[in-house]
Motif scaffolding. Structure first.
Motif, PDB file in Angstrom:
ATOM      1  N   ASN A  64       3.569   6.742   9.955  1.00 19.26           N
ATOM      2  CA  ASN A  64       4.294   7.026   8.525  1.00 19.26           C
ATOM      3  C   ASN A  64       5.636   8.156   8.604  1.00 19.26           C
ATOM      4  O   ASN A  64       6.698   7.766   8.098  1.00 19.26           O
ATOM      5  N   ASP A  91       5.462  -3.961   6.204  1.00 18.10           N
ATOM      6  CA  ASP A  91       4.875  -3.249   5.023  1.00 18.10           C
ATOM      7  C   ASP A  91       5.899  -3.622   3.924  1.00 18.10           C
ATOM      8  O   ASP A  91       5.210  -3.871   2.607  1.00 18.10           O
ATOM      9  N   GLU A  92       7.093  -4.031   3.939  1.00 20.10           N
ATOM     10  CA  GLU A  92       8.017  -4.450   2.896  1.00 20.10           C
ATOM     11  C   GLU A  92       8.061  -5.748   2.430  1.00 20.10           C
ATOM     12  O   GLU A  92       8.431  -6.097   1.312  1.00 20.10           O
ATOM     13  N   GLY A 141      -2.393  -1.741   4.765  1.00 21.53           N
ATOM     14  CA  GLY A 141      -1.652  -1.217   6.267  1.00 21.53           C
ATOM     15  C   GLY A 141      -2.464  -1.536   7.411  1.00 21.53           C
ATOM     16  O   GLY A 141      -3.668  -2.283   7.089  1.00 21.53           O
ATOM     17  N   PRO A 182       1.389  -6.261  -1.947  1.00 22.86           N
ATOM     18  CA  PRO A 182       1.661  -5.882  -0.579  1.00 22.86           C
ATOM     19  C   PRO A 182       0.360  -5.803   0.268  1.00 22.86           C
ATOM     20  O   PRO A 182      -0.594  -5.487  -0.255  1.00 22.86           O
ATOM     21  N   GLU A 212       6.435  -2.567  11.830  1.00 17.75           N
ATOM     22  CA  GLU A 212       5.324  -2.425  11.085  1.00 17.75           C
ATOM     23  C   GLU A 212       6.119  -2.222   9.578  1.00 17.75           C
ATOM     24  O   GLU A 212       5.469  -2.481   8.706  1.00 17.75           O
ATOM     25  N   GLN A 213       7.165  -1.244   9.540  1.00 20.04           N
ATOM     26  CA  GLN A 213       7.975  -0.999   8.640  1.00 20.04           C
ATOM     27  C   GLN A 213       8.401  -2.411   7.670  1.00 20.04           C
ATOM     28  O   GLN A 213       8.233  -2.558   6.478  1.00 20.04           O
ATOM     29  N   ARG A 271      -4.156  -6.630   9.115  1.00 21.26           N
ATOM     30  CA  ARG A 271      -3.956  -6.201   7.637  1.00 21.26           C
ATOM     31  C   ARG A 271      -4.685  -6.990   6.586  1.00 21.26           C
ATOM     32  O   ARG A 271      -4.240  -7.198   5.424  1.00 21.26           O
TER      33      ARG A 271
END
Length: 320
Positions: A313, A282-283, A294, A291, A278-279, A37
């Motif tokens: 996604n 992301d958050e 991806g 942030p 991964e979620q 990332r």
């Protein structure tokens, strides 16, 4: 035990380890989650990530400081916030350490060996280079002589230069002159590497993670943060074993070699949980711009291929 209970047990067992090597865990996190990332992350995000594993903010600061001193990480200050990324040498060491973690296919062995002669080095430097080579899973063929079946001379030369040992180290690449696996060669392999100990490490890995894999087949209620914790511990434990494993060709390994089962288990668990992990990333993770972006395209090639970004996604949307 439920999957959640199995995960709690994994975390407790990790916390009991002494010394608790937070620096090593942070390197795992960079390799598995941050480098794909963009490689740069806010220290506060890192603290939040490791907190559920029992690592205090103070220990994170101490460990990150040491990684900077050891030239693994570099820091950038923006206001009162600190952001850390891998250095150039750190990235090269990371790539060397992680190149086999996510790779399912091992190239066929040519029968050649990379041999490194250290006798011309000063004693202190010789010991340093020897330890670095052992960290890269080289075996000791004789005093002052290290060996590896898959490293090449071209791969090793830049590292020797970085360590200040290039001018006084002899590196040779051998070519097979006879059959690749005579009895004498198999005996030499057992002298150079402790295969019994390595096999024991793989067995312990299987004992640790197989019960959780079985539970996930029937009852999978792990949330995104729990999936991230499991993924970090999974790759961390697997990576530590691979650091000792020269990935010997099958013809030089026992027929029931545990490393094959460990790789398959690691692949299966990773594929099962990575979407939710991964979620959470992301958050939660941030750099100076906000942030983190991806994962890169290369990320989705891990373990023979993960689902691509668009499918990822869609999977995340279905869970929300």
């Amino acid at each position: 035990m439920t999957a959640k209970s199995q995960l709690e047990l994994l975390v407790k067992n990790f916390q009991k380890k002494r010394p608790l090597r937070a620096g090593s865990l942070i390197i795992t996190i960079y390799g598995d989650a941050i480098v794909p990332r963009g490689g740069n992350v806010w220290l506060g995000s890192l603290m939040k990530l490791v907190e559920p594993m029992g690592i205090s903010q103070r220990l994170v600061r101490t460990s990150v400081y040491r990684l900077v001193q050891e030239s693994w990480l570099q820091t950038e200050k923006v206001g009162r916030c600190s952001y850390y990324s891998l250095t150039g040498p750190g990235l090269r060491r990371f790539e060397q350490a992680f190149q086999h973690v996510y790779n399912l296919d091992t190239e066929e062995w040519s029968g050649g060996w990379c041999l490194v002669y250290l006798n011309q080095l000063a004693p202190e430097l010789r010991q340093k280079v020897r330890e670095e080579l052992k960290w890269l899973s080289f075996g000791s063929m004789a005093p002052g002589l290290m060996e590896h079946p898959r490293f090449t001379r071209n791969e090793l030369i830049p590292m020797l230069q970085e360590w200040g040992a290039l001018d006084d180290t002899i590196v040779m690449q051998t070519m097979p002159m006879e059959q690749k696996s005579p009895r004498a060669l198999r005996l030499q392999v057992r002298e150079s590497w402790n295969l019994d100990e390595l096999g024991g490490r793989y067995r312990r890995f299987l004992t640790q993670f197989r019960p959780l894999w079985r539970e996930l087949q029937s009852e999978d209620t792990l949330n995104p943060e729990e999936c991230l914790i499991l993924r970090v511990l999974l790759i961390h434990e697997y990576r530590k074993i691979l650091l000792r494993d020269p990935l010997l060709p099958d013809e030089l390994l026992p027929g029931d070699w545990e490393g094959r089962s460990a790789k398959q288990l690691c692949r299966n668990l990773y594929r099962k949980i990575y979407v939710r992990a991964e979620q959470w990333l992301d958050e939660t993770l941030e750099n100076a711009s906000g942030p983190l972006p991806g994962p890169s395209e290369k990320f989705y090639k891990r373990f023979g291929g993960l689902r691509d970004a668009s499918t990822l996604n869609e999977a995340v949307s279905e869970m929300e």
